[in-house]
Design an enzyme around this catalytic site. Structure first.
Site, PDB file in Angstrom:
ATOM      1  CG  HIS A   1      34.263  40.829  38.741  1.00  0.00           C
ATOM      2  ND1 HIS A   1      34.135  39.580  39.307  1.00  0.00           N
ATOM      3  CD2 HIS A   1      33.755  41.709  39.646  1.00  0.00           C
ATOM      4  CE1 HIS A   1      33.566  39.698  40.490  1.00  0.00           C
ATOM      5  NE2 HIS A   1      33.334  40.973  40.724  1.00  0.00           N
ATOM      6  CB  CYS A   2      38.991  40.741  33.731  1.00  0.00           C
ATOM      7  SG  CYS A   2      39.736  39.153  34.004  1.00  0.00           S
TER       8      CYS A   2
END
Ligand SMILES: Cc1ncc(COP(=O)(O)O)c(C=O)c1O
Length: 402
Positions: free
Chosen positions: A358-359
């Site tokens: 998720h970055c």
């Protein structure tokens, strides 16, 4: 009694007839009204803004300005400067690259935050423009004002705070942190990518200096978003524009130039006019539903998810139930890679979720989650049935690997 009935709006999102969409923290769906607003702009007043004298240009300029005002009202920030950007990432970069930094300045970032609210600040350190970064730990899923206050030094110039975590779905106490910032003369940049879609906002009351958000997460078009700058920001804290060129200039003489004042300074080149108009329509759509309803509905679905998933043997839930929540829950299934869980949820039940880091690599490293998590994120059009189907299908997956 449900606080708000999602059934009343689901027909505005045709794809929901075919699947369960729980990937809203990545990108939300757009209702027909938002798409139609863009199509109308394309068909009836496709022209550049602030440049032409002819009728179409005047119409487009009027709609674009009205879109800006609508967004300003939506965010509770009518007195501030609202520049359209292509997303949250661009907005953070404008602030990071635009402030006049001193070599002794330090910045506070939060471990759990998205790369888009880490890298713009890390880059300043890497480019030797500031002294360094102080990172607040948030592995438990929340960040408190005390956690942040304990990292402040006499050289802290700015705090870059994710208003809500895109992994845990927890909401940070932004107003409390803003008060500390005001008290200590520190700038506060809020990454509102996850809160603009979910919370009733009043940026003037919160008291942040900068607020970044993305249209595609709040029912609006891809490639739209904004940067809001408080009217209290002055002098070296007013960011210089990231880009120069047409549209942002007041006068050019020889090789020197002056820029226009206001939001246009940050919008060099031809902006995404239909996108801004679509984004304003998304803000109107959410306002009609009522942002308090949206917030309560998303949080209720998140709590339902947490409770249901936590009961399944072999499922670990990372979102704390007792924190203020948007609609996002992260979990893992023992011995199944998050990507496999996501794939199975889609194949078995048509459920769309996000899987991976998720970055947020620093957070995933700190949690030793090499494959990341599965993230299910609910929004205004999701129902309790959607959540129950997610829980039942996850139980099936966990049962298969016992
Ligand atoms: C908290 C947060 N910040 C920033 C971003 C980056 O948004 P964008 O890609 O629209 O710039 C995201 C996107 O997932 C996010 O969740």
């Amino acid at each position: 009694m449900p606080l708000f009935d999602p059934e009343s709006i689901r027909s505005d999102f045709p794809v929901l007839a075919k699947l369960i969409y729980l990937d809203n923290a990545a990108t939300s769906l757009s209702p027909r009204q938002v798409i139609e607003a863009q199509v109308t702009a394309e068909y009836h007043y496709r022209a550049n803004v602030g440049r032409g004298i002819h009728r179409l240009s005047r119409m487009a300029t009027h709609q674009y300005q009205e879109a800006r005002e609508t967004l300003g009202r939506f965010l509770g920030g009518e007195k501030g400067t609202l520049a359209f950007t292509k997303n949250t990432t661009e907005a953070a970069n404008i602030v990071a690259r635009g402030i006049h930094w001193n070599k002794t300045d330090r910045i506070i970032t939060i471990l759990q935050d998205h790369h888009s609210n880490l890298l713009p600040w890390y880059r300043l350190k890497n480019d030797h423009l500031i002294d360094g970064i102080d990172v607040v730990d948030s592995t438990a899923g929340t960040v408190s004002a005390e956690d942040i206050e304990s990292c402040i030094t006499k050289n802290t110039r700015l705090i870059a705070l994710g208003h809500a975590s895109n992994v845990f779905g927890t909401i940070a106490p932004a107003k409390e942190i803003a008060e500390i910032c005001k008290d200590k003369n520190i700038l506060l940049h809020l990454d509102g990518a996850q809160t603009a879609p979910h919370l009733p906002l009043n940026l003037e009351q919160i008291g942040c200096d900068y607020f970044a958000f993305s249209g595609h997460k709040m029912l609006g078009p891809m490639g739209t978003g904004g940067l809001w700058i408080s009217p209290d920001v002055t002098g070296d804290d007013v960011p210089a524009p990231l880009c120069t060129g047409g549209g942002m200039v007041q006068s050019v003489s020889g090789t020197t130039f002056t820029t226009v004042s206001g939001p246009g300074r940050y919008e060099a080149g031809t902006p995404n006019v239909p996108g801004a108009i679509g984004l304003a329509e998304a803000a109107r759509y959410l306002t009609n539903i009522g942002m308090k309803n949206v917030a309560d509905h998303s949080a209720a679905l998140a709590r339902r998810m947490i409770r249901g998933l936590a009961e399944i043997p072999g499922v670990r839930v990372y979102t704390p139930e007792d924190a203020p929540l948007i609609g996002t829950v992260s979990f893992t299934v023992d011995n199944v890679h998050p990507h496999e869980v996501a794939y199975f949820l889609d194949e078995a039940a048509g459920i769309m979720v996000r899987s991976g880091e998720h970055c947020c690599q620093p957070l995933m490293h700190a949690l030793c989650l090499t494959g990341g998590t599965v993230r299910a994120s609910a929004y205004c059009y999701n129902t309790r049935d959607d959540i129950d189907m997610l829980i039942a299908t996850t139980e099936e997956i966990a049962g298969m690997v016992k």
